[in-house]
Design a protein around this motif. Structure first.
Motif, PDB file in Angstrom:
ATOM      1  N   GLU A  63      -3.580  -7.859  -8.096  1.00  0.00           N
ATOM      2  CA  GLU A  63      -4.032  -6.655  -7.397  1.00  0.00           C
ATOM      3  C   GLU A  63      -2.859  -5.936  -6.726  1.00  0.00           C
ATOM      4  O   GLU A  63      -2.749  -4.705  -6.788  1.00  0.00           O
ATOM      5  CB  GLU A  63      -5.082  -7.020  -6.347  1.00  0.00           C
ATOM      6  CG  GLU A  63      -5.652  -5.834  -5.601  1.00  0.00           C
ATOM      7  CD  GLU A  63      -6.682  -6.259  -4.564  1.00  0.00           C
ATOM      8  OE1 GLU A  63      -7.501  -5.397  -4.174  1.00  0.00           O
ATOM      9  OE2 GLU A  63      -6.662  -7.439  -4.131  1.00  0.00           O
ATOM     10  N   ASP A  64      -1.974  -6.722  -6.093  1.00  0.00           N
ATOM     11  CA  ASP A  64      -0.789  -6.113  -5.475  1.00  0.00           C
ATOM     12  C   ASP A  64       0.091  -5.429  -6.516  1.00  0.00           C
ATOM     13  O   ASP A  64       0.604  -4.330  -6.296  1.00  0.00           O
ATOM     14  CB  ASP A  64       0.035  -7.174  -4.736  1.00  0.00           C
ATOM     15  CG  ASP A  64      -0.578  -7.569  -3.402  1.00  0.00           C
ATOM     16  OD1 ASP A  64      -1.556  -6.924  -2.979  1.00  0.00           O
ATOM     17  OD2 ASP A  64      -0.056  -8.515  -2.777  1.00  0.00           O
ATOM     18  N   MET A  83      -0.793  -4.170  -9.365  1.00  0.00           N
ATOM     19  CA  MET A  83      -1.440  -2.936  -9.820  1.00  0.00           C
ATOM     20  C   MET A  83      -1.220  -1.803  -8.823  1.00  0.00           C
ATOM     21  O   MET A  83      -1.038  -0.650  -9.217  1.00  0.00           O
ATOM     22  CB  MET A  83      -2.923  -3.159 -10.054  1.00  0.00           C
ATOM     23  CG  MET A  83      -3.241  -3.792 -11.394  1.00  0.00           C
ATOM     24  SD  MET A  83      -2.630  -2.809 -12.826  1.00  0.00           S
ATOM     25  CE  MET A  83      -3.632  -1.328 -12.670  1.00  0.00           C
ATOM     26  N   ARG A  84      -1.210  -2.102  -7.553  1.00  0.00           N
ATOM     27  CA  ARG A  84      -0.918  -1.070  -6.555  1.00  0.00           C
ATOM     28  C   ARG A  84       0.498  -0.521  -6.761  1.00  0.00           C
ATOM     29  O   ARG A  84       0.726   0.683  -6.725  1.00  0.00           O
ATOM     30  CB  ARG A  84      -1.049  -1.641  -5.143  1.00  0.00           C
ATOM     31  CG  ARG A  84      -2.473  -1.937  -4.697  1.00  0.00           C
ATOM     32  CD  ARG A  84      -2.466  -2.417  -3.255  1.00  0.00           C
ATOM     33  NE  ARG A  84      -3.807  -2.665  -2.769  1.00  0.00           N
ATOM     34  CZ  ARG A  84      -4.214  -3.781  -2.174  1.00  0.00           C
ATOM     35  NH1 ARG A  84      -3.351  -4.773  -2.004  1.00  0.00           N
ATOM     36  NH2 ARG A  84      -5.453  -3.908  -1.746  1.00  0.00           N
ATOM     37  N   ALA A  96      -1.166   6.861  -8.208  1.00  0.00           N
ATOM     38  CA  ALA A  96      -2.374   7.651  -8.478  1.00  0.00           C
ATOM     39  C   ALA A  96      -2.913   8.268  -7.198  1.00  0.00           C
ATOM     40  O   ALA A  96      -3.320   9.441  -7.180  1.00  0.00           O
ATOM     41  CB  ALA A  96      -3.434   6.755  -9.124  1.00  0.00           C
ATOM     42  N   ARG A  97      -2.889   7.511  -6.110  1.00  0.00           N
ATOM     43  CA  ARG A  97      -3.404   8.030  -4.836  1.00  0.00           C
ATOM     44  C   ARG A  97      -2.465   9.074  -4.223  1.00  0.00           C
ATOM     45  O   ARG A  97      -2.892  10.163  -3.846  1.00  0.00           O
ATOM     46  CB  ARG A  97      -3.589   6.868  -3.856  1.00  0.00           C
ATOM     47  CG  ARG A  97      -4.218   7.294  -2.528  1.00  0.00           C
ATOM     48  CD  ARG A  97      -4.284   6.159  -1.536  1.00  0.00           C
ATOM     49  NE  ARG A  97      -3.020   5.882  -0.902  1.00  0.00           N
ATOM     50  CZ  ARG A  97      -2.253   4.828  -1.158  1.00  0.00           C
ATOM     51  NH1 ARG A  97      -2.608   3.937  -2.059  1.00  0.00           N
ATOM     52  NH2 ARG A  97      -1.100   4.661  -0.504  1.00  0.00           N
ATOM     53  N   HIS A 100       0.755   1.214 -10.380  1.00  0.00           N
ATOM     54  CA  HIS A 100      -0.206   2.223 -10.793  1.00  0.00           C
ATOM     55  C   HIS A 100      -0.955   2.883  -9.634  1.00  0.00           C
ATOM     56  O   HIS A 100      -0.904   4.103  -9.458  1.00  0.00           O
ATOM     57  CB  HIS A 100      -1.219   1.586 -11.766  1.00  0.00           C
ATOM     58  CG  HIS A 100      -2.260   2.515 -12.277  1.00  0.00           C
ATOM     59  ND1 HIS A 100      -3.404   2.811 -11.561  1.00  0.00           N
ATOM     60  CD2 HIS A 100      -2.353   3.216 -13.442  1.00  0.00           C
ATOM     61  CE1 HIS A 100      -4.147   3.667 -12.249  1.00  0.00           C
ATOM     62  NE2 HIS A 100      -3.536   3.923 -13.387  1.00  0.00           N
ATOM     63  N   ASP A 101      -1.675   2.088  -8.852  1.00  0.00           N
ATOM     64  CA  ASP A 101      -2.683   2.653  -7.951  1.00  0.00           C
ATOM     65  C   ASP A 101      -2.097   3.527  -6.853  1.00  0.00           C
ATOM     66  O   ASP A 101      -2.676   4.572  -6.508  1.00  0.00           O
ATOM     67  CB  ASP A 101      -3.516   1.534  -7.309  1.00  0.00           C
ATOM     68  CG  ASP A 101      -4.298   0.727  -8.324  1.00  0.00           C
ATOM     69  OD1 ASP A 101      -4.336   1.122  -9.517  1.00  0.00           O
ATOM     70  OD2 ASP A 101      -4.873  -0.308  -7.937  1.00  0.00           O
ATOM     71  N   ASN A 102      -0.968   3.124  -6.269  1.00  0.00           N
ATOM     72  CA  ASN A 102      -0.395   3.902  -5.186  1.00  0.00           C
ATOM     73  C   ASN A 102       0.090   5.264  -5.671  1.00  0.00           C
ATOM     74  O   ASN A 102      -0.100   6.280  -4.986  1.00  0.00           O
ATOM     75  CB  ASN A 102       0.745   3.142  -4.511  1.00  0.00           C
ATOM     76  CG  ASN A 102       0.260   1.900  -3.792  1.00  0.00           C
ATOM     77  OD1 ASN A 102      -0.911   1.771  -3.480  1.00  0.00           O
ATOM     78  ND2 ASN A 102       1.171   0.966  -3.549  1.00  0.00           N
ATOM     79  N   GLU A 146       0.806  -1.216   0.000  1.00  0.00           N
ATOM     80  CA  GLU A 146       0.000   0.000   0.000  1.00  0.00           C
ATOM     81  C   GLU A 146       0.842   1.270   0.000  1.00  0.00           C
ATOM     82  O   GLU A 146       0.330   2.354  -0.293  1.00  0.00           O
ATOM     83  CB  GLU A 146      -0.922   0.028   1.231  1.00  0.00           C
ATOM     84  CG  GLU A 146      -1.947  -1.086   1.295  1.00  0.00           C
ATOM     85  CD  GLU A 146      -1.368  -2.387   1.835  1.00  0.00           C
ATOM     86  OE1 GLU A 146      -0.213  -2.362   2.357  1.00  0.00           O
ATOM     87  OE2 GLU A 146      -2.052  -3.422   1.731  1.00  0.00           O
ATOM     88  N   ARG A 175      -2.278  12.134  -6.338  1.00  0.00           N
ATOM     89  CA  ARG A 175      -3.615  12.704  -6.550  1.00  0.00           C
ATOM     90  C   ARG A 175      -3.903  12.879  -8.043  1.00  0.00           C
ATOM     91  O   ARG A 175      -4.268  13.938  -8.515  1.00  0.00           O
ATOM     92  CB  ARG A 175      -3.745  14.025  -5.781  1.00  0.00           C
ATOM     93  CG  ARG A 175      -3.419  13.781  -4.318  1.00  0.00           C
ATOM     94  CD  ARG A 175      -3.313  14.962  -3.414  1.00  0.00           C
ATOM     95  NE  ARG A 175      -2.428  16.051  -3.767  1.00  0.00           N
ATOM     96  CZ  ARG A 175      -1.091  16.029  -3.636  1.00  0.00           C
ATOM     97  NH1 ARG A 175      -0.461  14.942  -3.204  1.00  0.00           N
ATOM     98  NH2 ARG A 175      -0.381  17.102  -3.922  1.00  0.00           N
ATOM     99  N   MET A 227       5.874   2.025  -4.547  1.00  0.00           N
ATOM    100  CA  MET A 227       5.526   2.176  -5.963  1.00  0.00           C
ATOM    101  C   MET A 227       6.792   2.140  -6.791  1.00  0.00           C
ATOM    102  O   MET A 227       7.885   2.438  -6.296  1.00  0.00           O
ATOM    103  CB  MET A 227       4.760   3.478  -6.190  1.00  0.00           C
ATOM    104  CG  MET A 227       5.511   4.729  -5.796  1.00  0.00           C
ATOM    105  SD  MET A 227       4.458   6.198  -5.794  1.00  0.00           S
ATOM    106  CE  MET A 227       4.910   6.904  -4.211  1.00  0.00           C
TER     107      MET A 227
END
Length: 304
Positions: free
Chosen positions: A288-289, A291-292, A299-300, A295-297, A254, A303, A257
Motif C-alpha cells: 500500500e505504501d 502504491m502511494r 494522482a491526488r 501512483h496514488d500521491n 502520503e 488531480r 512520490m
C-alpha cells in the motif's frame, strides 16, 4: 536489505519531458554553446524526444499516466508550450497533466496564469526562483526570490486559478519555501528533484535533511523523489537508496512520490535502473505504501 518486491500494478511518472526540436525552440537544447548543466555533458539529450521515445524508455513498467513539466521553451512563447503539449496528449495519450511556466514576478503574470489555467490539462506552474550557487552564498530577500514581494504577488495568483506550484530550488532555500507555504497555505507546493542533494558529504547531507524537515513541517508541501543522479556517476541504488529512504521518512508516504525526470536523467541511468532502484529502496514498505509512492500521491496531487 530485503530483495526488491514486485513492480506496482500501476505507475504515474510525476515528472518528465517531451520536445520536438524541429518544431519548437528550446534555447538550452538548440543554441550554441550549451549551457553549464548539473549533469555535465548533456549532448545526448539535445535531440527530439517524443511520446514514442518515452514509451520505449518506460517499456516494462506499467506507466498509466504521467506529468509533463515545462522544458524551458523560448520564454516569450510560454502559452504555446501548454497548447502544444495539450495537442500532443490528445494525439498520443500522454502526458496526462502539464506543469506550465510563468515568470511569477512579471507584471503580466496574472494574465498568463489565467490563460494556462483555461487549458484543461494544465495543473500547475513551475518557475525557478532566484537561487544562490551554494549554501554559504544563500541570502534571504533577494530580487526574484521567494521573498520578493513582486514574485509573491504573482504566486498569490496560483490559488485564484486553481494551480499548484512545482518548486525547483536547492535545499538551502527551503526555509523560504516553508515560510511561503505558511503564508499562502491554499497553494500546494511540490518540491522537484528531492531538493537537489548533489553534495553527498556527511555535513551537506545533514543540512539537506534539516532543510527537508523544515519544509515538511508545512502540510501543503510535498516532495518528488527524482533527479538524484550525479555527473559522471552511473545511477546506482548503493549511492541513492539512503537519499530515497531519508526523503520518505521525513515527508512520509502520503507526501512523497517517484518520478523519472526523463529524458534528462537518462544521462545517468535508464528508466528501469532508476525505477528498480526506487523499488528496492522501499522493499521494507508495505504494498500500500509503495502504491502511494509510485501512483496514488501523484494522482491526488496532480488531480488525475
Amino acid at each position: 536489505m530485503a530483495s526488491a518486491p514486485q513492480k506496482p500494478s500501476a505507475v504515474i511518472d510525476a515528472h518528465h519531458h517531451v520536445w520536438d526540436l524541429d518544431a519548437n525552440r528550446h534555447p538550452w537544447l538548440s543554441d550554441e554553446p550549451p549551457i553549464p548543466f548539473r549533469y555535465g555533458d548533456y549532448s545526448a539529450i539535445r535531440k527530439s524526444y517524443m511520446p514514442a521515445d518515452y514509451r520505449r524508455d518506460t517499456a516494462g513498467w506499467p506507466v498509466t499516466a504521467s506529468v509533463y513539466v515545462e522544458a524551458e521553451w523560448e520564454r516569450s512563447n510560454a502559452l504555446s508550450e501548454s497548447r502544444w503539449i495539450a495537442a500532443v496528449a490528445a494525439e498520443h495519450g500522454l502526458p496526462s497533466a502539464v506543469v506550465a511556466w510563468c515568470d511569477l514576478a512579471d507584471p503580466g503574470a496574472a494574465e498568463l496564469l489565467a490563460a494556462h489555467a483555461a487549458i484543461p490539462i494544465v495543473r500547475g506552474i513551475r518557475h525557478k526562483p532566484a537561487a544562490a550557487a551554494s549554501a554559504g552564498d544563500a541570502r534571504r530577500g533577494q530580487p526574484g526570490s521567494m521573498d520578493d514581494p513582486a514574485w509573491r504577488e504573482g504566486y498569490a495568483q496560483l490559488a485564484r486559478n486553481g494551480l499548484s506550484y512545482d518548486l525547483q530550488t536547492p535545499w538551502w532555500h527551503l526555509d523560504a519555501a516553508a515560510e511561503l507555504a505558511r503564508d499562502l497555505p491554499e497553494t500546494q507546493i511540490i518540491i522537484n528533484h528531492t531538493a537537489l542533494p548533489a553534495d553527498r558529504s556527511p555535513e551537506a547531507l545533514a543540512a539537506w535533511r534539516r532543510a527537508l524537515e523544515t519544509a515538511a513541517a508545512q502540510p501543503n508541501i510535498a516532495l518528488k523523489i527524482s533527479g538524484i543522479g550525479r555527473p559522471g556517476i552511473a545511477w546506482a541504488q548503493a549511492g541513492n537508496a539512503a537519499i530515497i529512504r531519508d526523503a520518505i521518512a521525513i515527508f512520509g508516504v502520503e507526501r512523497a512520490m517517484f518520478a523519472s525526470n526523463f529524458p534528462v536523467d537518462s544521462l545517468v541511468g535508464d528508466f528501469d535502473t532508476i525505477f528498480s532502484g526506487f523499488l528496492a529502496a522501499t522493499a521494507d514498505r508495505s504494498e500500500e505504501d509503495r502504491m502511494r509512492l509510485f501512483h496514488d500521491n501523484a494522482a491526488r496531487l496532480y488531480r488525475l
